[in-house]
Design an enzyme around this catalytic site. Structure first.
Site, PDB file in Angstrom:
ATOM      1  N   GLY A 198       0.705  -1.076  -0.202  1.00 38.30           N
ATOM      2  CA  GLY A 198       0.068  -0.058  -0.035  1.00 38.30           C
ATOM      3  C   GLY A 198       0.766   1.315   0.051  1.00 38.30           C
ATOM      4  O   GLY A 198       2.037   1.221   0.530  1.00 38.30           O
ATOM      5  N   HIS A 199       0.326   2.471  -0.636  1.00 34.54           N
ATOM      6  CA  HIS A 199       1.179   3.436  -0.685  1.00 34.54           C
ATOM      7  C   HIS A 199       0.459   4.574   0.287  1.00 34.54           C
ATOM      8  O   HIS A 199      -0.429   4.925   0.526  1.00 34.54           O
ATOM      9  CB  HIS A 199       1.188   4.264  -2.099  1.00 34.54           C
ATOM     10  CG  HIS A 199       1.592   3.186  -3.508  1.00 34.54           C
ATOM     11  ND1 HIS A 199       0.912   2.196  -3.819  1.00 34.54           N
ATOM     12  CD2 HIS A 199       2.677   3.241  -3.904  1.00 34.54           C
ATOM     13  CE1 HIS A 199       1.800   1.732  -4.594  1.00 34.54           C
ATOM     14  NE2 HIS A 199       2.795   2.161  -4.723  1.00 34.54           N
ATOM     15  N   LEU A 200       1.586   5.165   0.957  1.00 31.46           N
ATOM     16  CA  LEU A 200       1.309   6.527   1.758  1.00 31.46           C
ATOM     17  C   LEU A 200       1.133   7.672   0.779  1.00 31.46           C
ATOM     18  O   LEU A 200       0.192   8.292   0.924  1.00 31.46           O
ATOM     19  CB  LEU A 200       2.452   6.682   2.727  1.00 31.46           C
ATOM     20  CG  LEU A 200       2.924   5.353   3.771  1.00 31.46           C
ATOM     21  CD1 LEU A 200       3.679   5.742   4.530  1.00 31.46           C
ATOM     22  CD2 LEU A 200       1.147   5.342   4.486  1.00 31.46           C
ATOM     23  N   SER A 216       6.699   7.290  -6.387  1.00 34.92           N
ATOM     24  CA  SER A 216       5.815   6.724  -5.339  1.00 34.92           C
ATOM     25  C   SER A 216       5.926   5.239  -5.350  1.00 34.92           C
ATOM     26  O   SER A 216       5.314   4.727  -4.374  1.00 34.92           O
ATOM     27  CB  SER A 216       4.384   7.049  -5.751  1.00 34.92           C
ATOM     28  OG  SER A 216       3.972   6.554  -6.925  1.00 34.92           O
ATOM     29  N   TRP A 234      -9.250   2.455   1.680  1.00 35.18           N
ATOM     30  CA  TRP A 234      -7.774   3.336   1.755  1.00 35.18           C
ATOM     31  C   TRP A 234      -7.864   3.839   0.206  1.00 35.18           C
ATOM     32  O   TRP A 234      -7.690   5.144   0.173  1.00 35.18           O
ATOM     33  CB  TRP A 234      -6.642   2.381   1.858  1.00 35.18           C
ATOM     34  CG  TRP A 234      -5.370   3.361   2.009  1.00 35.18           C
ATOM     35  CD1 TRP A 234      -4.182   3.611   0.919  1.00 35.18           C
ATOM     36  CD2 TRP A 234      -5.064   4.373   3.037  1.00 35.18           C
ATOM     37  NE1 TRP A 234      -3.406   4.492   1.560  1.00 35.18           N
ATOM     38  CE2 TRP A 234      -3.659   4.803   2.624  1.00 35.18           C
ATOM     39  CE3 TRP A 234      -5.571   4.405   4.249  1.00 35.18           C
ATOM     40  CZ2 TRP A 234      -2.886   5.429   3.611  1.00 35.18           C
ATOM     41  CZ3 TRP A 234      -4.859   5.144   5.032  1.00 35.18           C
ATOM     42  CH2 TRP A 234      -3.449   5.923   4.698  1.00 35.18           C
TER      43      TRP A 234
END
Length: 350
Positions: A198-200, A216, A234
């Site tokens: 998952g990406h912040l 990213s 999310w």
């Protein structure tokens, strides 16, 4: 009599040279700080203290970090001598600036030039552990847990509305080469785990620039997330941030992991979390997003809100507002301090 005149001239010359040398040294020091802080986040974070310490011949503005000459304020001085010294100090500064520093006497000293780092970190650093600056975001890396403490990004409407070129060279998830190998996560850590990448800082926030888009996918920006939570809640939260950006034009976002405690008996609490892979990448129990949306109308207060989402399977259709959280609670459990040096009364809250 001549000896007295000679002594007087020597004293005046010595004081004048010392005074002019101090002005020159101040100018050179401030210029060097300006150059260094554009590339060094630690210098940038403490720039106000450094510039205040160098304010020998100027006073700090309340609304910025630039310096202006001190104007004589005789009404605030108890004696005529004090007022005279104020006036003499100002005139010497103007004369020296005009002849040696190429600054006109009636003009203010130039403000600090804006930089990439200053643009992203407009509202301050939540923490200062292992700061890393990228083109699209700034993050603080947690070497122990192999993920970021926090990621800060500045989103603009013009970048979100620009689609990524179909022939743009994209890169898959990969290790961050700027991080020492012994503290670095790898794609193998995620391969056989129950969690997904998952990406912040979301890639879709940077479709206007291939370099930012590819940044990213560095594993320093990636965290282990529950598949259902990532694909629904999310992503909906990321889309909400983009819609907010299109509406306001400028949004600042802080994202990061949380390790929330749970009660193990009547008196005691514990923090327990999973690790994955040979590099023992930590799996947070929750994630947070702190959003600052600036208003298009000048003078209007920015809007801020915070969200805390559990890293577990949650209802796909759940209302995002149910994850709203007090910023102070996020600070407490994350060990961070948002809006450092900014009064919270300067923000609108939900």
């Amino acid at each position: 009599m001549r000896n007295h005149h000679t002594t007087f001239l020597c004293v005046v010359t010595g004081i004048s040279c010392f005074f002019l040398g101090a002005i020159l040294q101040q100018h050179v020091s401030i210029r060097n700080i300006k150059n260094i802080m554009n590339v060094d986040p630690y210098i940038f974070n403490c720039r106000r203290k450094l510039l205040f310490a160098l304010a020998l011949l100027g006073e700090k503005r309340k609304t910025g970090v630039s310096f202006t000459p001190i104007e004589p304020q005789c009404k605030d001085v108890d004696s005529v001598l004090g007022c005279t010294l104020f006036w003499f100090r100002l005139q010497c500064y103007k004369v020296f600036s005009f002849f040696f520093l190429n600054i006109k006497a009636d003009e203010e000293q130039p403000k600090l030039s804006s930089s990439h780092l200053a643009d992203i970190m407009k509202y301050g650093f939540p923490g200062l552990d292992d700061i890393r600056v990228y083109k699209s975001f700034v993050l603080s890396y947690d070497r122990r847990h192999r993920i970021a403490h926090w990621v800060c990004e500045h989103l603009r409407a013009e970048c979100i509305t620009t689609p990524l070129a179909s022939d743009a060279p994209t890169k898959p998830s990969r290790g961050d080469q700027s991080i020492p190998v012994m503290f670095r996560a790898t794609t193998q850590d995620y391969k056989y785990s129950d969690f997904v990448e998952g990406h912040l800082a979301a890639p879709n926030n940077y479709s206007c620039d291939t370099v930012q888009y590819n940044e990213s996918f560095l594993l320093s920006n990636i965290v282990p997330q529950n598949r259902i939570m990532k694909n629904y809640v999310w992503q909906r939260l990321e889309e909400y941030v983009r819609q907010l950006t299109l509406k306001s034009g400028s949004v600042y976002v802080y994202s990061g992991p949380l390790y929330m405690p749970h009660r193990i008996n009547f008196r005691n609490w514990a923090v327990r979390f999973t690790v994955i892979g040979m590099n023992t990448v930590a799996v947070p129990t929750h994630f947070f997003k702190v959003i600052i949306s600036e208003h298009k109308n000048p003078g209007a207060l920015p809007y801020m809100e915070g969200y805390v989402v559990p890293n577990a399977a949650v209802d796909k259709e759940i209302d995002l507002r149910s994850f709203l959280s007090d910023i102070r609670d996020i600070e407490h459990f994350a060990g961070l301090k948002f809006y450092e040096g900014v009064r919270r009364s300067m923000f609108n809250r939900p």
